[in-house]
Write a protein that holds these residues in place. Structure first.
Motif, PDB file in Angstrom:
ATOM      1  N   ILE A 193     -54.358 128.531  79.851  1.00  0.00           N
ATOM      2  CA  ILE A 193     -53.663 129.891  80.085  1.00  0.00           C
ATOM      3  C   ILE A 193     -52.401 129.686  80.389  1.00  0.00           C
ATOM      4  O   ILE A 193     -51.974 128.675  81.251  1.00  0.00           O
ATOM      5  CB  ILE A 193     -54.541 130.531  81.475  1.00  0.00           C
ATOM      6  CG1 ILE A 193     -55.837 130.834  81.382  1.00  0.00           C
ATOM      7  CG2 ILE A 193     -53.794 131.986  81.530  1.00  0.00           C
ATOM      8  CD1 ILE A 193     -56.450 131.537  80.077  1.00  0.00           C
ATOM      9  N   ASN A 212     -48.692 131.737  80.856  1.00  0.00           N
ATOM     10  CA  ASN A 212     -47.863 133.068  80.876  1.00  0.00           C
ATOM     11  C   ASN A 212     -48.711 133.861  80.319  1.00  0.00           C
ATOM     12  O   ASN A 212     -48.286 135.042  79.589  1.00  0.00           O
ATOM     13  CB  ASN A 212     -46.636 132.852  80.050  1.00  0.00           C
ATOM     14  CG  ASN A 212     -45.545 131.796  80.449  1.00  0.00           C
ATOM     15  OD1 ASN A 212     -45.454 131.701  81.583  1.00  0.00           O
ATOM     16  ND2 ASN A 212     -45.014 131.237  79.409  1.00  0.00           N
ATOM     17  N   GLY A 213     -49.790 134.273  81.023  1.00  0.00           N
ATOM     18  CA  GLY A 213     -50.808 135.353  80.771  1.00  0.00           C
ATOM     19  C   GLY A 213     -51.337 135.471  79.485  1.00  0.00           C
ATOM     20  O   GLY A 213     -51.847 136.419  78.939  1.00  0.00           O
ATOM     21  N   LYS A 214     -51.412 134.362  78.756  1.00  0.00           N
ATOM     22  CA  LYS A 214     -51.959 134.132  77.221  1.00  0.00           C
ATOM     23  C   LYS A 214     -53.020 132.979  77.377  1.00  0.00           C
ATOM     24  O   LYS A 214     -52.549 131.934  78.099  1.00  0.00           O
ATOM     25  CB  LYS A 214     -50.795 134.220  76.297  1.00  0.00           C
ATOM     26  CG  LYS A 214     -50.036 135.495  76.092  1.00  0.00           C
ATOM     27  CD  LYS A 214     -49.054 135.364  75.095  1.00  0.00           C
ATOM     28  CE  LYS A 214     -48.216 136.652  74.754  1.00  0.00           C
ATOM     29  NZ  LYS A 214     -47.538 136.630  73.471  1.00  0.00           N
ATOM     30  N   SER A 226     -53.602 129.882  75.319  1.00  0.00           N
ATOM     31  CA  SER A 226     -52.639 129.265  74.462  1.00  0.00           C
ATOM     32  C   SER A 226     -53.625 127.666  74.208  1.00  0.00           C
ATOM     33  O   SER A 226     -54.210 127.095  74.805  1.00  0.00           O
ATOM     34  CB  SER A 226     -51.581 129.012  74.941  1.00  0.00           C
ATOM     35  OG  SER A 226     -50.692 127.984  74.216  1.00  0.00           O
ATOM     36  N   HIS A 256     -55.768 131.567  63.179  1.00  0.00           N
ATOM     37  CA  HIS A 256     -55.646 132.609  64.104  1.00  0.00           C
ATOM     38  C   HIS A 256     -56.672 133.596  64.470  1.00  0.00           C
ATOM     39  O   HIS A 256     -57.419 133.891  65.360  1.00  0.00           O
ATOM     40  CB  HIS A 256     -54.211 133.360  64.101  1.00  0.00           C
ATOM     41  CG  HIS A 256     -54.300 134.472  65.244  1.00  0.00           C
ATOM     42  ND1 HIS A 256     -53.658 134.209  66.367  1.00  0.00           N
ATOM     43  CD2 HIS A 256     -54.293 135.757  65.173  1.00  0.00           C
ATOM     44  CE1 HIS A 256     -53.667 135.036  67.206  1.00  0.00           C
ATOM     45  NE2 HIS A 256     -53.995 136.136  66.468  1.00  0.00           N
ATOM     46  N   SER A 266     -51.149 131.522  70.522  1.00  0.00           N
ATOM     47  CA  SER A 266     -51.561 132.185  71.744  1.00  0.00           C
ATOM     48  C   SER A 266     -52.071 133.846  71.629  1.00  0.00           C
ATOM     49  O   SER A 266     -51.731 134.299  70.480  1.00  0.00           O
ATOM     50  CB  SER A 266     -50.028 132.659  72.545  1.00  0.00           C
ATOM     51  OG  SER A 266     -49.559 131.013  72.819  1.00  0.00           O
ATOM     52  N   VAL A 267     -52.933 134.079  72.289  1.00  0.00           N
ATOM     53  CA  VAL A 267     -53.815 135.205  72.611  1.00  0.00           C
ATOM     54  C   VAL A 267     -53.757 135.752  73.683  1.00  0.00           C
ATOM     55  O   VAL A 267     -53.946 135.180  74.657  1.00  0.00           O
ATOM     56  CB  VAL A 267     -55.043 135.063  71.935  1.00  0.00           C
ATOM     57  CG1 VAL A 267     -55.999 136.240  72.037  1.00  0.00           C
ATOM     58  CG2 VAL A 267     -55.174 134.421  70.581  1.00  0.00           C
ATOM     59  N   PRO A 268     -53.144 137.128  73.719  1.00  0.00           N
ATOM     60  CA  PRO A 268     -53.248 137.874  74.952  1.00  0.00           C
ATOM     61  C   PRO A 268     -54.618 137.882  75.671  1.00  0.00           C
ATOM     62  O   PRO A 268     -55.716 137.766  75.013  1.00  0.00           O
ATOM     63  CB  PRO A 268     -52.691 139.517  74.722  1.00  0.00           C
ATOM     64  CG  PRO A 268     -52.387 139.470  73.271  1.00  0.00           C
ATOM     65  CD  PRO A 268     -52.928 138.038  72.613  1.00  0.00           C
ATOM     66  N   LEU A 269     -54.642 137.933  77.132  1.00  0.00           N
ATOM     67  CA  LEU A 269     -55.793 137.651  77.693  1.00  0.00           C
ATOM     68  C   LEU A 269     -56.776 139.052  77.697  1.00  0.00           C
ATOM     69  O   LEU A 269     -57.765 138.773  77.664  1.00  0.00           O
ATOM     70  CB  LEU A 269     -55.701 137.486  79.163  1.00  0.00           C
ATOM     71  CG  LEU A 269     -55.117 135.959  79.519  1.00  0.00           C
ATOM     72  CD1 LEU A 269     -54.862 135.824  80.981  1.00  0.00           C
ATOM     73  CD2 LEU A 269     -56.042 135.114  78.841  1.00  0.00           C
ATOM     74  N   GLU A 270     -56.154 140.008  77.505  1.00  0.00           N
ATOM     75  CA  GLU A 270     -56.808 141.143  77.445  1.00  0.00           C
ATOM     76  C   GLU A 270     -57.158 141.556  76.005  1.00  0.00           C
ATOM     77  O   GLU A 270     -56.409 142.357  75.182  1.00  0.00           O
ATOM     78  CB  GLU A 270     -55.975 142.394  77.650  1.00  0.00           C
ATOM     79  CG  GLU A 270     -55.626 142.311  79.384  1.00  0.00           C
ATOM     80  CD  GLU A 270     -55.045 143.557  79.835  1.00  0.00           C
ATOM     81  OE1 GLU A 270     -54.854 144.611  79.345  1.00  0.00           O
ATOM     82  OE2 GLU A 270     -54.437 143.297  80.997  1.00  0.00           O
ATOM     83  N   ILE A 271     -58.300 140.609  75.344  1.00  0.00           N
ATOM     84  CA  ILE A 271     -58.650 140.882  73.950  1.00  0.00           C
ATOM     85  C   ILE A 271     -59.625 142.307  73.685  1.00  0.00           C
ATOM     86  O   ILE A 271     -60.535 142.351  74.585  1.00  0.00           O
ATOM     87  CB  ILE A 271     -59.373 139.749  73.436  1.00  0.00           C
ATOM     88  CG1 ILE A 271     -58.584 138.492  73.572  1.00  0.00           C
ATOM     89  CG2 ILE A 271     -59.907 139.656  72.192  1.00  0.00           C
ATOM     90  CD1 ILE A 271     -59.114 137.212  73.458  1.00  0.00           C
TER      91      ILE A 271
END
Length: 111
Positions: free
Chosen positions: A7, A9-11, A13, A50, A102-107
């Motif tokens: 994790i 920065n909120g993503k 990674s 990705h 990197s992927v946002p945590l809210e998938i």
């Protein structure tokens, strides 16, 4: 081996690399999840990788199992060699890249 928080920065990674393979195609590898993709261009290989990372994360979230599965040591050696080359005068000449996906945590699953 090579454990670190995924994790950043909120993503979510992960460490990745892409390079031209022997068969004139490009291969992209995600080291933290042991995923790989192959395509005719580096951008296409990275996009396919990705997509695999996104699918893996959505499945892991649904199952409640966010366990990583690191790539073999030989793949890590390639990653660190490419990372070192990146800083040299000639660099990677567009034939390889070291990057983080990197992927946002809210998938949210696709509809």
């Amino acid at each position: 081996m090579f454990k670190r928080p995924l994790i950043d920065n909120g993503k979510f990674s992960v460490r990745c690399y892409a390079r031209k393979a022997d068969n004139d195609q490009y291969a992209a590898v995600c080291l933290d999840l042991c995923l790989a993709a192959q395509a005719d261009s580096m951008d296409e290989a990275k996009a396919k990788l990705h997509s695999q990372v996104m699918d893996y994360l959505m499945d892991a979230l649904e199952e409640g199992n966010m366990e990583t599965r690191p790539a073999p040591l030989s793949q890590w050696a390639v990653y660190y060699r490419l990372s070192a080359q990146k800083g040299l005068k000639d660099g990677l000449d567009g034939l390889a890249a070291v990057f983080r996906d990197s992927v946002p945590l809210e998938i949210k699953p696709a509809a």
